[in-house]
Design an enzyme around this catalytic site. Structure first.
Site, PDB file in Angstrom:
ATOM      1  N   LYS A  38      -9.530   3.838   9.443  1.00  0.00           N
ATOM      2  CA  LYS A  38      -9.697   4.494   8.144  1.00  0.00           C
ATOM      3  C   LYS A  38      -8.745   5.685   8.119  1.00  0.00           C
ATOM      4  O   LYS A  38      -8.516   6.348   9.141  1.00  0.00           O
ATOM      5  CB  LYS A  38     -11.150   4.979   8.001  1.00  0.00           C
ATOM      6  CG  LYS A  38     -11.415   5.867   6.780  1.00  0.00           C
ATOM      7  CD  LYS A  38     -11.277   5.117   5.477  1.00  0.00           C
ATOM      8  CE  LYS A  38     -11.416   6.051   4.260  1.00  0.00           C
ATOM      9  NZ  LYS A  38     -11.030   5.392   2.999  1.00  0.00           N
ATOM     10  N   CYS A 133      -3.476   7.582  -1.631  1.00  0.00           N
ATOM     11  CA  CYS A 133      -4.910   7.508  -1.958  1.00  0.00           C
ATOM     12  C   CYS A 133      -5.102   7.860  -3.433  1.00  0.00           C
ATOM     13  O   CYS A 133      -4.695   8.931  -3.873  1.00  0.00           O
ATOM     14  CB  CYS A 133      -5.739   8.443  -1.092  1.00  0.00           C
ATOM     15  SG  CYS A 133      -7.477   8.397  -1.608  1.00  0.00           S
TER      16      CYS A 133
HETATM   17  O1  RRO Z   1     -10.954   6.549   0.516  1.00  0.00           O
HETATM   18  C1  RRO Z   1     -10.511   6.109  -0.558  1.00  0.00           C
HETATM   19  O2  RRO Z   1     -11.028   6.372  -1.664  1.00  0.00           O
HETATM   20  C2  RRO Z   1      -9.305   5.269  -0.604  1.00  0.00           C
HETATM   21  C3  RRO Z   1      -8.159   5.520   0.110  1.00  0.00           C
HETATM   22 BR1  RRO Z   1      -8.005   6.907   1.333  1.00  0.00          BR
HETATM   23  C4  RRO Z   1      -7.016   4.701  -0.077  1.00  0.00           C
HETATM   24  O3  RRO Z   1      -5.940   4.867   0.509  1.00  0.00           O
HETATM   25  N1  RRO Z   1      -7.124   3.681  -0.960  1.00  0.00           N
HETATM   26  C5  RRO Z   1      -8.257   3.429  -1.654  1.00  0.00           C
HETATM   27  O4  RRO Z   1      -8.298   2.489  -2.454  1.00  0.00           O
HETATM   28  N2  RRO Z   1      -9.344   4.226  -1.443  1.00  0.00           N
END
Ligand code: RRO
Length: 333
Positions: A38, A133
Site C-alpha cells: 500500500k 492518488c
Molecule cells: O488510498 C487511496 O485513496 C488511493 C490511492 Br493512495 C491511490 O493511489 N489510488 C486510489 O485509487 N486510491
C-alpha cells in the site's frame, strides 16, 4: 511435455490486499510475480471516513476514496526485512509504494530506506513513487502539475544518485494517473528522460473523481469528497490500454528504455495479452484481486499462456508493442 511460454510478471496494484503484513504475506505465498505495498506515508494515516470503497455487483467497476490509509513507511520496510534477503533463485519482485506528500517527506523517506543501521534497501528491489492518488482532500494530483513534478524530481534526484552510488541502485518508478490528451504523453516522457534513475512507470492509477449514485436512497455510494472517487475495474481498461500504448510510442520515439507496468481492468489472460500488445512489460491487478483474492494470479498466468500457445507464440518479444492499427476502409459517406 508443455511447451515453455513466457508470461509477463503479474503483480498486485498498490492499494489492493497489501495494507497489512497478513495481506502482504498472502501475496508473498501466492503465484504473484511480485509484491507492491500500500502506498506509504511517513507516519500512519487512518484515511477518509467510510463508506469509502464499493464494488459494482456485475464487476463492471470499483469506486474508492480510501484517502491513503496506511501503517507508515517503517511498517512496510520491516515487512520486507522480515522476509530476509531475497534468494538469488527468487524472481519475486519487491516494491514499496511511497506517497509524495511534500518535498521534505520524500527526502526523509528516502533517508529511511537507506538508513545504514536498518539497511532496508537490502530487502527491496524498487520504489514506486505514487504521483497520482486522486483521493486526498484539498490536495491535487502531482502528476497533472508538470512543473511541480519536475521540481519534486529535481529535489529527490541528488539523494537517489548519492545513495545509489554508496549503497544500492534501486529501481525507481512513477505511478501515473490517466492522461487524456496526446501532448501530455510527450511532456511526461520528456520529464522522465531527464532523470535516468527512473526505470519504470505504472499506468494507470484509478480514473479520478467518478461518481456512483444509489437511486433508491438518492445518495452517493461513497462518502468522502461529496461521493467522488477513483474508478477501477473493467470500465477503465480502454483508458489504461491507451495510456500504455501512448507511453510506449513516446518512449520508443525518444529511444528511452523505460519498463511499463500496465494497470486497469485486468480480469483475464486476454486482457493481459492486450496490454502486452500495447507495449506493457508487466501488468498489475487491482479491482479483480479485491474481488477474487490472490488465486487470481495463477488463473491469469494459465489463461495468458493458453492464448500464447493458441496463437503460436512462446516469447513476449514476439507480442510486446506489436499492436497493428486497423486499415482504412471505404465506408465513408
Ligand atoms: O488510498 C487511496 O485513496 C488511493 C490511492 Br493512495 C491511490 O493511489 N489510488 C486510489 O485509487 N486510491
Amino acid at each position: 511435455m508443455e511447451p515453455f511460454v513466457q508470461c509477463p510478471l503479474i503483480v498486485n496494484a498498490s492499494g489492493c490486499m497489501c495494507d497489512t503484513k497478513k495481506a502482504l504475506n498472502k501475496l508473498h505465498m501466492s503465484a504473484a510475480g511480485g509484491i507492491c505495498t500500500k502506498t506509504a506515508t511517513l507516519k500512519h494515516r487512518p484515511g477518509n471516513p467510510s463508506p469509502r470503497y464499493w464494488e459494482h455487483p456485475d464487476e463492471l467497476f470499483t469506486i474508492n476514496s480510501m484517502g491513503l490509509p496506511n501503517l507508515g513507511i517503517e511498517y512496510y520496510l520491516e515487512f520486507y526485512k522480515s522476509l530476509g534477503i531475497k534468494p538469488i533463485s527468487s524472481d519475486k519482485h519487491r516494491c514499496v509504494s511511497l506517497a509524495v506528500m511534500s518535498l521534505e517527506e520524500s527526502v526523509t523517506m528516502l533517508e529511511m530506506v537507506f538508513n545504514p543501521v536498518t539497511e532496508y534497501y537490502k530487502y527491496i528491489d524498487a520504489i514506486e513513487w505514487n504521483l497520482s492518488c486522486p483521493n486526498l482532500v484539498g490536495k491535487g494530483i502531482l502528476a497533472y502539475d508538470f512543473q511541480g513534478m519536475a521540481t519534486w524530481l529535481d529535489t529527490i534526484s541528488p539523494y537517489i544518485i548519492k545513495h545509489g552510488s554508496i549503497y544500492k541502485q534501486l529501481e525507481h518508478g512513477l505511478k501515473l494517473p490517466p492522461y487524456f490528451e496526446p501532448y501530455q504523453f510527450d511532456i511526461v516522457a520528456g520529464i522522465i528522460a531527464k532523470y535516468p534513475f527512473i526505470t519504470f512507470i505504472n499506468t494507470i492509477n484509478s480514473v479520478p473523481n467518478g461518481l456512483e449514485i444509489d437511486i433508491e436512497t438518492e445518495t452517493t455510494i461513497i462518502h468522502p469528497k461529496n461521493g467522488l472517487g477513483g474508478l477501477g475495474g473493467k470500465i477503465v481498461q480502454p483508458v489504461a490500454l491507451a495510456n500504455v500504448n501512448c507511453f510506449y510510442r513516446a518512449f520508443r520515439q525518444m529511444d528511452l528504455v523505460i519498463q511499463i507496468i500496465g494497470t486497469g481492468g485486468v480480469q483475464s489472460g486476454e486482457d493481459i495479452f492486450k496490454f502486452v500488445l500495447a507495449g506493457a512489460d508487466m501488468v498489475s491487478v487491482g479491482s479483480q484481486l479485491m474481488i477474487e483474492g490472490p488465486g487470481v494470479f495463477e488463473r491469469l498466468q494459465a489463461e495468458f499462456r493458453a492464448i500464447m500457445i493458441q496463437k503460436g507464440y512462446a516469447n513476449l518479444a514476439q507480442v510486446k508493442g506489436k499492436l497493428k492499427v486497423a486499415c482504412v476502409t471505404d465506408d465513408v459517406i
